[in-house]
Design a protein around this motif. Sequence first.
Motif, PDB file in Angstrom:
ATOM      1  N   GLY A  68       0.772  -1.242   0.000  1.00 56.17           N
ATOM      2  CA  GLY A  68       0.000   0.000   0.000  1.00 56.17           C
ATOM      3  C   GLY A  68       0.797   1.284   0.000  1.00 56.17           C
ATOM      4  N   VAL A  69       2.140   1.209  -0.103  1.00 59.42           N
ATOM      5  CA  VAL A  69       2.935   2.453  -0.113  1.00 59.42           C
ATOM      6  C   VAL A  69       2.779   3.132  -1.467  1.00 59.42           C
ATOM      7  N   ILE A  70       2.257   4.358  -1.438  1.00 56.96           N
ATOM      8  CA  ILE A  70       2.051   5.086  -2.698  1.00 56.96           C
ATOM      9  C   ILE A  70       2.755   6.441  -2.727  1.00 56.96           C
ATOM     10  N   ASP A  71       3.320   6.874  -1.590  1.00 52.81           N
ATOM     11  CA  ASP A  71       4.133   8.090  -1.696  1.00 52.81           C
ATOM     12  C   ASP A  71       5.455   7.946  -0.946  1.00 52.81           C
ATOM     13  N   ALA A  72       6.436   8.679  -1.444  1.00 50.67           N
ATOM     14  CA  ALA A  72       7.808   8.532  -0.975  1.00 50.67           C
ATOM     15  C   ALA A  72       7.936   8.901   0.497  1.00 50.67           C
ATOM     16  N   GLN A  73       7.145   9.863   0.946  1.00 56.55           N
ATOM     17  CA  GLN A  73       7.211  10.301   2.341  1.00 56.55           C
ATOM     18  C   GLN A  73       6.783   9.169   3.288  1.00 56.55           C
ATOM     19  N   ALA A  74       5.802   8.394   2.853  1.00 55.14           N
ATOM     20  CA  ALA A  74       5.357   7.252   3.674  1.00 55.14           C
ATOM     21  C   ALA A  74       6.470   6.206   3.769  1.00 55.14           C
ATOM     22  N   ALA A  75       7.171   5.975   2.651  1.00 52.03           N
ATOM     23  CA  ALA A  75       8.300   5.038   2.652  1.00 52.03           C
ATOM     24  C   ALA A  75       9.390   5.523   3.605  1.00 52.03           C
ATOM     25  N   GLU A  76       9.708   6.800   3.528  1.00 54.38           N
ATOM     26  CA  GLU A  76      10.728   7.406   4.400  1.00 54.38           C
ATOM     27  C   GLU A  76      10.337   7.250   5.870  1.00 54.38           C
ATOM     28  N   GLN A  77       9.065   7.484   6.168  1.00 57.79           N
ATOM     29  CA  GLN A  77       8.559   7.407   7.534  1.00 57.79           C
ATOM     30  C   GLN A  77       8.668   5.986   8.110  1.00 57.79           C
ATOM     31  N   LEU A  78       8.322   4.984   7.288  1.00 61.28           N
ATOM     32  CA  LEU A  78       8.422   3.585   7.732  1.00 61.28           C
ATOM     33  C   LEU A  78       9.861   3.229   8.093  1.00 61.28           C
ATOM     34  N   LEU A  79      10.804   3.726   7.295  1.00 63.94           N
ATOM     35  CA  LEU A  79      12.226   3.491   7.569  1.00 63.94           C
ATOM     36  C   LEU A  79      12.665   4.239   8.826  1.00 63.94           C
ATOM     37  N   ALA A  80      12.229   5.500   8.944  1.00 62.10           N
ATOM     38  CA  ALA A  80      12.611   6.332  10.099  1.00 62.10           C
ATOM     39  C   ALA A  80      12.110   5.734  11.408  1.00 62.10           C
ATOM     40  N   LEU A  81      10.941   5.117  11.356  1.00 61.56           N
ATOM     41  CA  LEU A  81      10.347   4.525  12.557  1.00 61.56           C
ATOM     42  C   LEU A  81      10.891   3.120  12.848  1.00 61.56           C
ATOM     43  N   GLY A  82      11.763   2.625  11.967  1.00 60.55           N
ATOM     44  CA  GLY A  82      12.358   1.313  12.185  1.00 60.55           C
ATOM     45  C   GLY A  82      11.410   0.157  11.948  1.00 60.55           C
ATOM     46  N   LYS A  83      10.388   0.383  11.149  1.00 59.67           N
ATOM     47  CA  LYS A  83       9.411  -0.683  10.869  1.00 59.67           C
ATOM     48  C   LYS A  83       9.962  -1.716   9.887  1.00 59.67           C
ATOM     49  N   ALA A  84      10.911  -1.290   9.060  1.00 61.12           N
ATOM     50  CA  ALA A  84      11.526  -2.171   8.058  1.00 61.12           C
ATOM     51  C   ALA A  84      12.834  -1.535   7.610  1.00 61.12           C
ATOM     52  N   ASP A  85      13.627  -2.303   6.873  1.00 61.61           N
ATOM     53  CA  ASP A  85      14.905  -1.805   6.350  1.00 61.61           C
ATOM     54  C   ASP A  85      14.831  -1.475   4.870  1.00 61.61           C
ATOM     55  N   LEU A  86      13.870  -2.094   4.191  1.00 59.26           N
ATOM     56  CA  LEU A  86      13.685  -1.897   2.752  1.00 59.26           C
ATOM     57  C   LEU A  86      12.189  -1.788   2.482  1.00 59.26           C
ATOM     58  N   ILE A  87      11.824  -0.949   1.526  1.00 62.06           N
ATOM     59  CA  ILE A  87      10.409  -0.718   1.228  1.00 62.06           C
ATOM     60  C   ILE A  87      10.107  -1.185  -0.192  1.00 62.06           C
TER      61      ILE A  87
END
Length: 330
Positions: A290-309
């Motif tokens: 469901g990732v459709i914008d780059a900011q959401a991808a950046e946020q998931l990484l920043a929060l440590g939810k995953a290492d790769l999107i």
Amino acid sequence: MSHLLTPLQAGSLCLANRLIMPPMATSKAEADGKVSRAILDYYQEKSAGGYFSLIIIEHSFIQQAGKASERQLSVADDSVIDGLQELAAVIHRNGSKAVMQINHAGSAAITEVTGVRPVGPSAVKNPRKGGIPHELSQTEIHEIVAEFGAAARRVKQAGFDGVEIHSAHGYFLNQFFSPLTNRRTDEYGGDVLGRIRIHLEAIKAVRAAVGGDFPILLRLGACDYAEGGTTATDSQIAAKEFAKAGVAILDISGGFSGYTIPGNNEQGYFAPLSAAVKQVVAMPVIVTGGVIDAQAAEQLLALGKADLIGVGRAVLQDSLWAKKAIESFQ
């Protein structure tokens, strides 16, 4: 530097950024599963510019009985290697790394496509599709495990940078992992460790076929989102075993829920699963969903939810998505 633009090293696999294109079936192969001009053109377009650090090729069948659908890519015999070499070369020329996903559909296969009766861990109906499969004997299980190894050898021979074993979306290995479809009473059933015995055997067979430093990824359907199905806790137990077995990257998706969660459309909807897995293993973890914008991808990484999107459907709709995403952080 943004999290998205940070390089990542996973074993011998060096990735230039954290954005990957996940495997998505195209049904563009030749009728016999060989690489077609349409497949080459598709991956040429999607990988242009090398904005994805990694492209994971759509699931490819390891034997005829495991073919999921018409015009699915094949990795089932040596005659496909030349075409797969061309496919790897297209992606490499564009500057991305390429991994091939290998799969057996198990009880999700249909006789009209394969010509044979579907097989599975137990003679129970597949919750997503298909009828009641033939319950595999231990000898038959060993034969399929060997086919995973043979398929991985072909992937390496074709020049790919790694191989991904598919155990998600209700396919064969996922059917062993899930109590919904695995009712076995032998060592391939029971608790989580019994239900992933075949996974560990497949990883071992693949490792024997590709050697010590070729990256093995595993896509795990980490939760079925169904009563009596797999849970995030099961996946934490499994992930620790996969790490010990030498898996380089875990790729988190859904189990019998498929690649969606019913009623959940938020960006990165599998992030609670990838975050749970990250708590127990050191290896890099991919999250897609469901990732459709780059900011959401950046946020998931920043929060440590995953290492790769992994970004799939947005890229199906817009081949320039990755270019725009990377450039927005440069």
